[in-house]
Design a protein around this motif. Sequence first.
Motif, PDB file in Angstrom:
ATOM      1  N   ILE A   1      -3.412   6.472  -3.399  1.00 31.92           N
ATOM      2  CA  ILE A   1      -2.177   5.865  -2.879  1.00 31.92           C
ATOM      3  C   ILE A   1      -1.608   4.721  -3.598  1.00 31.92           C
ATOM      4  O   ILE A   1      -2.780   3.701  -4.130  1.00 31.92           O
ATOM      5  CB  ILE A   1      -2.657   5.164  -1.443  1.00 31.92           C
ATOM      6  CG1 ILE A   1      -3.080   6.446  -0.476  1.00 31.92           C
ATOM      7  CG2 ILE A   1      -1.258   4.660  -0.759  1.00 31.92           C
ATOM      8  CD1 ILE A   1      -3.442   6.157   0.923  1.00 31.92           C
ATOM      9  N   LYS A   2      -0.564   5.024  -3.976  1.00 29.30           N
ATOM     10  CA  LYS A   2       0.012   3.923  -5.080  1.00 29.30           C
ATOM     11  C   LYS A   2       0.008   2.449  -4.487  1.00 29.30           C
ATOM     12  O   LYS A   2       0.292   2.428  -3.306  1.00 29.30           O
ATOM     13  CB  LYS A   2       1.403   4.451  -5.387  1.00 29.30           C
ATOM     14  CG  LYS A   2       1.640   5.196  -6.427  1.00 29.30           C
ATOM     15  CD  LYS A   2       3.304   5.509  -6.769  1.00 29.30           C
ATOM     16  CE  LYS A   2       3.269   7.143  -7.068  1.00 29.30           C
ATOM     17  NZ  LYS A   2       4.123   7.842  -6.227  1.00 29.30           N
ATOM     18  N   ARG A   3      -0.350   1.583  -4.985  1.00 25.94           N
ATOM     19  CA  ARG A   3      -0.111   0.125  -4.873  1.00 25.94           C
ATOM     20  C   ARG A   3      -1.079  -0.226  -3.683  1.00 25.94           C
ATOM     21  O   ARG A   3      -1.105  -1.473  -3.155  1.00 25.94           O
ATOM     22  CB  ARG A   3       1.310  -0.389  -4.214  1.00 25.94           C
ATOM     23  CG  ARG A   3       2.357  -0.090  -5.272  1.00 25.94           C
ATOM     24  CD  ARG A   3       3.851   0.144  -5.005  1.00 25.94           C
ATOM     25  NE  ARG A   3       4.200  -0.467  -3.708  1.00 25.94           N
ATOM     26  CZ  ARG A   3       5.045   0.042  -2.677  1.00 25.94           C
ATOM     27  NH1 ARG A   3       5.820   1.222  -3.322  1.00 25.94           N
ATOM     28  NH2 ARG A   3       5.248  -0.671  -1.678  1.00 25.94           N
TER      29      ARG A   3
ATOM     30  N   MET B   1       3.764   0.495  11.924  1.00 23.44           N
ATOM     31  CA  MET B   1       4.222   1.862  11.397  1.00 23.44           C
ATOM     32  C   MET B   1       3.253   2.815  11.812  1.00 23.44           C
ATOM     33  O   MET B   1       3.433   3.863  12.151  1.00 23.44           O
ATOM     34  CB  MET B   1       4.630   1.627  10.111  1.00 23.44           C
ATOM     35  CG  MET B   1       5.839   1.060   9.813  1.00 23.44           C
ATOM     36  SD  MET B   1       6.530   0.953   8.036  1.00 23.44           S
ATOM     37  CE  MET B   1       5.989  -0.293   7.597  1.00 23.44           C
ATOM     38  N   LEU B   2       1.941   2.222  11.410  1.00 22.15           N
ATOM     39  CA  LEU B   2       1.157   3.494  11.935  1.00 22.15           C
ATOM     40  C   LEU B   2       0.802   3.569  13.358  1.00 22.15           C
ATOM     41  O   LEU B   2       0.576   4.789  13.715  1.00 22.15           O
ATOM     42  CB  LEU B   2      -0.368   2.848  11.332  1.00 22.15           C
ATOM     43  CG  LEU B   2      -0.660   3.160   9.653  1.00 22.15           C
ATOM     44  CD1 LEU B   2      -1.784   2.542   9.253  1.00 22.15           C
ATOM     45  CD2 LEU B   2      -0.456   4.418   9.247  1.00 22.15           C
ATOM     46  N   ASP B   3       0.865   2.444  14.065  1.00 19.06           N
ATOM     47  CA  ASP B   3       0.978   2.417  15.637  1.00 19.06           C
ATOM     48  C   ASP B   3       1.954   3.466  16.129  1.00 19.06           C
ATOM     49  O   ASP B   3       1.715   4.192  17.305  1.00 19.06           O
ATOM     50  CB  ASP B   3       0.874   1.057  16.369  1.00 19.06           C
ATOM     51  CG  ASP B   3       0.990   1.048  17.640  1.00 19.06           C
ATOM     52  OD1 ASP B   3      -0.159   1.646  18.151  1.00 19.06           O
ATOM     53  OD2 ASP B   3       1.625   0.708  18.428  1.00 19.06           O
TER      54      ASP B   3
ATOM     55  N   HIS C   1       0.960   7.344   2.642  1.00 18.45           N
ATOM     56  CA  HIS C   1       1.784   7.710   1.726  1.00 18.45           C
ATOM     57  C   HIS C   1       3.171   7.942   1.933  1.00 18.45           C
ATOM     58  O   HIS C   1       4.029   7.440   1.085  1.00 18.45           O
ATOM     59  CB  HIS C   1       1.343   9.154   1.304  1.00 18.45           C
ATOM     60  CG  HIS C   1       0.023   9.325   0.562  1.00 18.45           C
ATOM     61  ND1 HIS C   1       0.290   9.023  -0.799  1.00 18.45           N
ATOM     62  CD2 HIS C   1      -1.144   9.798   0.685  1.00 18.45           C
ATOM     63  CE1 HIS C   1      -0.772   9.370  -1.526  1.00 18.45           C
ATOM     64  NE2 HIS C   1      -1.724   9.785  -0.673  1.00 18.45           N
ATOM     65  N   LYS C   2       3.658   8.342   3.258  1.00 21.97           N
ATOM     66  CA  LYS C   2       5.035   8.191   3.352  1.00 21.97           C
ATOM     67  C   LYS C   2       5.515   6.926   3.520  1.00 21.97           C
ATOM     68  O   LYS C   2       6.679   6.618   3.312  1.00 21.97           O
ATOM     69  CB  LYS C   2       5.262   9.165   5.048  1.00 21.97           C
ATOM     70  CG  LYS C   2       4.981  10.646   4.714  1.00 21.97           C
ATOM     71  CD  LYS C   2       5.336  11.103   6.135  1.00 21.97           C
ATOM     72  CE  LYS C   2       5.041  12.690   5.967  1.00 21.97           C
ATOM     73  NZ  LYS C   2       4.659  13.262   7.448  1.00 21.97           N
TER      74      LYS C   2
END
Length: 404
Positions: free
Chosen positions: A318-320, A349-351, A398-399
């Motif tokens: 995963i970038k960054r 955002m994951l929640d 990733h998204k």
Amino acid sequence: MLDLEKIRKDFPILNQEVNGFPLIYLDNAATSQKPQVVIDALNEYYIGYNSNVHRGAHTLADKATGKFEDTRTAVKEFINASSTEEVILTKGTTEAINLVANTYGRQNIKEGDEVIISTMEHHSNIVPWQMICEEKGAKVKVMPINDNGEIIFEEFQKLISPKTKLISVVHVSNVLGTINDVEKIIEEAHRHNIPVLIDGAQSSPHFNVDVQKMDCDFYVFSSHKVYGPTGMGVLYGKKAILEEMPPFLGGGEMIKEVTFEKTTFNDLPFKFEAGTPNIGDTIALKTALDYVNEIGKDNIARHEEELLEYCTAAFQDIKRLKIIGTAKKKVSVISFLIDGIHPFDLGMMLDAKGIAIRTGHHCAQPLMNRFGIDGTARASFAVYNTKEEIDQMVESIHKIVARF
Ligand code: 7TS
């Protein structure tokens, strides 16, 4: 191999949708979920034999007392203490540490003395020592860590002095996942006749703990992180030390005889258990420990190690993304940061996708300062988590990264 399908069915809470997605619970370092048998044990107590312990002359009280003391025996076996007198039942890790600070600490720490802790302590293994040291005019000294999140042993050795009265150190970091070499620390401390308290809040859920082999003087942990109820925990102490310590709270249960002139105190372990204890939750802790034993601590450890390796590898792509805590020996706890995305926003955002992680300072602000950060995102895995759940989290991250 674990029968994950069966294990997941044991945890009813996992079978639900959150925000329209199947729940993916990756906040196990905060608290683990409870299997149905633990929930049943609580119900059975309240429905069938709720009554006070150690004092009743009736059938229900006898049953409650027997079951309550069965938990003490189960805990003794779980950590391999040498007797049940060494197992004090508390509200949790936090209360257990406060108990030691307020009894052993108040009795033994004098002006000018020192207590050694580490940089990676949870606040509950910092603040009680600061409070007692402030009261006594003593000092808290801190073992430094390297950039991977490992204690620098040579620097720890330099901190030891004739003024050191106690060393209190975490077994496993709740932020970094680091497994500290506590045996080595204890051996060094004992060469100087200094007792050691081990905060086992994050080791007790993940691998076998043997307090006699470790040779710690105190070991503390919380029920709610080992699949048991909240509001319940354990203080193990070596009998010889506990015998010398004054009581913590005064009241019922902890006395032998009370007159207005003088009170004599009860024997171990009851000397440290004033008042009506948390009976139902204590009884259900035995069910949780039985559940863990049935699956097998070694099997749990192996499964969680696999998840740790799997997630760590996936995170490399995963970038960054940067992992905070890259010790050689870790449990299945991964703290991480993504450049340009605040951990709090990432958590939100994951929640929204039903994925529960924790974000923030994780009650370890001095550790955050050591790394020059405010907080992290943290995914932590338990026995019921799967590689598919990690795939889901990784795909979502990733998204998110692609969008920001
Ligand atoms: N010590 C460690 C290492 C911990 O991880 C925790 C709780 C405690 C002590 C305190 O335990 P309690 O049961 O008395 O609260 N850690 C966390 C965590 O990482 N997220 O929420 C609680």
